[in-house]
Enzyme design. Structure first.
Site, PDB file in Angstrom:
ATOM      1  N   LYS A 113       0.817  -1.209   0.000  1.00 56.08           N
ATOM      2  CA  LYS A 113       0.000   0.000   0.000  1.00 56.08           C
ATOM      3  C   LYS A 113       0.859   1.270   0.000  1.00 56.08           C
ATOM      4  O   LYS A 113       0.436   2.315  -0.470  1.00 56.08           O
ATOM      5  CB  LYS A 113      -0.922   0.018   1.213  1.00 56.08           C
ATOM      6  CG  LYS A 113      -1.829  -1.196   1.379  1.00 56.08           C
ATOM      7  CD  LYS A 113      -2.861  -1.306   0.286  1.00 56.08           C
ATOM      8  CE  LYS A 113      -4.023  -2.236   0.611  1.00 56.08           C
ATOM      9  NZ  LYS A 113      -3.672  -3.643   0.735  1.00 56.08           N
TER      10      LYS A 113
HETATM   11  C1  LIG Z   1      -4.396  -4.800   0.351  1.00 55.23           C
HETATM   12  C2  LIG Z   1      -3.625  -6.050   0.296  1.00 55.23           C
HETATM   13  C3  LIG Z   1      -3.908  -7.044  -0.641  1.00 55.23           C
HETATM   14  C4  LIG Z   1      -5.074  -6.950  -1.599  1.00 55.23           C
HETATM   15  O1  LIG Z   1      -4.872  -5.936  -2.564  1.00 55.23           O
HETATM   16  P1  LIG Z   1      -6.117  -5.369  -3.415  1.00 55.23           P
HETATM   17  O2  LIG Z   1      -5.560  -4.258  -4.210  1.00 55.23           O
HETATM   18  O3  LIG Z   1      -7.124  -4.919  -2.404  1.00 55.23           O
HETATM   19  O4  LIG Z   1      -6.626  -6.489  -4.241  1.00 55.23           O
HETATM   20  C5  LIG Z   1      -3.095  -8.160  -0.686  1.00 55.23           C
HETATM   21  N1  LIG Z   1      -2.064  -8.307   0.178  1.00 55.23           N
HETATM   22  C6  LIG Z   1      -1.762  -7.371   1.100  1.00 55.23           C
HETATM   23  C7  LIG Z   1      -0.636  -7.609   2.028  1.00 55.23           C
HETATM   24  C8  LIG Z   1      -2.519  -6.213   1.186  1.00 55.23           C
HETATM   25  O5  LIG Z   1      -2.219  -5.289   2.105  1.00 55.23           O
END
Ligand SMILES: *Cc1c(COP(=O)(O)O)cnc(C)c1O
Length: 496
Positions: A113
């Site tokens: 993120k």
């Molecule tokens: C948010 C997240 C995901 C999922 O990603 P999306 O974009 O919501 O599909 C997968 N793994 C981790 C560690 C995340 O923080």
């Protein structure tokens, strides 16, 4: 380039407007009016450049209302070694033959993120300034664990903003909770809700699109925006690492310019994999986009059958950031695949909110089957995969990434496809130390910091400084509320 709403193709806004607003007034998501093209020559040239320069190149295709200087200010502020623990920003590690782990967790909060949320505050404050808006921006976030912390870190003490984060009380890891409840900064608020991520996300979306709350904020010189992947400003930065990775693989001689790659993504809200779809349609040669889910496998079924049905039990798993039954960004994909048919999107998503289900047309089913493959695995399979990778390749991966590896192995076995493959590694194993250690067969009795020390010994990966530092931080946020009380919490936190 302008942006349309998935629920009303007549809407026409600039990228600054799309980013500032977060979501369209009709409840739709903003999508680019066309997907800009890049050539193989462009990709080759990018191979020589830094991550920030690659980001500049991609953004200049999408943020056509930003000046060069504005884009430079944003990418240079975000993608540097002050924020990331590697010059490359994203790292590529080899796993097994022809398979690369795209490590997207070298930022301040140890999850992918950060790739978007380190730059979003720059994009958002620049957008607000460009639009001449003189309001405080209130960022509302619903998080399944990682977005919350990454957004808090990105927006803390950013002038003209206030950020409020909601997380499911029992839906995040001990380390994730610690990261959020100890958050510093004078403009931050964190609150647990009794419910799951979908409850938090639905609550935030409802508050966002409510005229009553919008009016109340406006009276007080404030406006809402979003740091969730419903915001285009979250999605656009994620396209960059797929473009960057392809350019890097070519520059490193791992693939020839023009060779196709597969991209495997552990998926929740469908944001990360959708960014891969945009990268592909810009011109990155991609064979299959492989969507990996945990036991919350609504997307697996959807991609296989064309029926989206959220009427099923919600599972709390060891990969909590993927515990989602309503994947918001699918709406963007379906808008593109249905030929920008906004009436069709209104029908499907109306049906989703009324009955929890919709079925796409045969044409869209075929388009999905051409581009995507989907698979899922449960917690036992995830743990077995962590152990197998650890034993065989001395590589320690987190629970989310392991879901992707497992689904990729199943895909390779089922299809015999030998295309070189990039697997998105979405979090540092340290964020989920307990589950990772348990998978490898180690003792897990210690507290979260004891587990971190133990994992350091086992994995030989340096402990991220930001996680080690949490040990001595004071817990600032302890509030737990009913999901019905989110609006009241917001008003009280904002003092309005
Ligand atoms: C948010 C997240 C995901 C999922 O990603 P999306 O974009 O919501 O599909 C997968 N793994 C981790 C560690 C995340 O923080």
């Amino acid at each position: 380039m302008f942006y349309k709403s998935t629920r009303n193709s007549e809407v026409k806004v600039s990228s600054a407007q799309a980013i500032a607003q977060g979501i369209s007034e009709d409840g739709g998501l903003f999508v680019p009016s066309e997907i800009p093209a890049i050539t193989l020559d462009d990709i080759k040239a990018l191979g020589e450049k830094s991550y920030a320069e690659r980001a500049f190149f991609v953004f200049s295709k999408y943020l056509t209302d930003f000046t060069e200087a504005e884009i430079r200010y944003c990418v240079e502020g975000a993608y540097n070694t002050k924020n990331f623990d590697t010059d490359n920003i994203a790292e590529l590690a080899h796993l097994f033959d022809g398979t690369y782990m795209l490590e997207l967790w070298h930022g301040p909060t140890c999850a992918f993120k950060d790739m978007a949320l380190q730059i979003l505050p720059y994009l958002l404050t620049t957008s607000i300034k460009k639009l001449g808006v003189d309001k405080k921006v209130v960022i509302l976030v619903a998080t399944s664990g990682d977005t919350g912390k990454a957004a808090l870190e990105g927006f803390k003490d950013v002038e003209g903003t206030e950020i409020l984060v909601f997380y499911p009380e029992d839906g995040v890891s001990a380390m994730q909770k610690k990261q959020m409840t100890t958050q510093e900064g004078g403009n931050v608020g964190v609150c647990a809700i009794k419910g799951n991520f979908d409850d938090a996300q639905t609550g935030v979306k409802t508050i966002f699109t409510s005229k009553e709350t919008a009016d109340k904020l406006a009276e007080n010189g404030m406006m809402f925006s979003s740091a969730n992947s419903i915001n285009w400003g979250r999605l656009a930065p994620q396209i960059i690492y797929y473009v960057s990775t392809y350019a890097q693989l070519v520059a490193d001689g791992e693939i020839e310019l023009g060779d196709k790659i597969n991209i495997v993504v552990p998926t929740g809200n469908f944001g990360n994999i959708l960014a891969g779809y945009y990268a592909k349609h810009m011109g990155i040669p991609v064979n299959k986009l492989i969507c990996a889910s945990n036991a919350n496998n609504v997307l697996t079924d959807f991609i296989k059958t064309g029926v989206y049905d959220r009427n099923r039990p919600f599972h709390t798993t060891i990969s909590p950031s993927m515990d989602i039954l309503i994947s918001s960004n699918l709406e963007r994909l379906l808008y593109h695949l249905s030929g920008s048919d906004d009436a069709q999107i209104r029908e499907w998503f109306g049906s989703l909110s009324k009955t929890g289900r919709y079925e796409v047309t045969d044409e869209v089913k075929k388009a999905i089957a051409d581009e995507f493959y989907a698979g899922c695995c449960d917690d036992e399979q995830t743990k077995a995969c962590i152990k197998e990778i650890y034993d065989e390749y001395s590589y320690t991966c987190d629970t989310h990434t392991a879901v992707a590896v497992k689904v990729y192995k199943d895909y390779a076995a089922a299809t015999g496809d030998k295309t070189k493959t990039v697997i998105a590694s979405t979090a540092s194993p340290y964020k989920f130390s307990g589950s990772v250690l348990a998978a490898i067969g180690k003792d897990t009795n210690a507290d979260e910091f004891g587990l971190v020390d133990e994992l350091a010994e086992v994995s030989k990966i340096p402990v991220p400084a930001s996680l080690a530092a949490l040990k001595d931080k004071e817990v600032r946020f302890t509030k737990v509320i009913d999901k019905a009380d989110m609006k009241d919490y917001i008003y009280s936190a904002l003092g309005i």
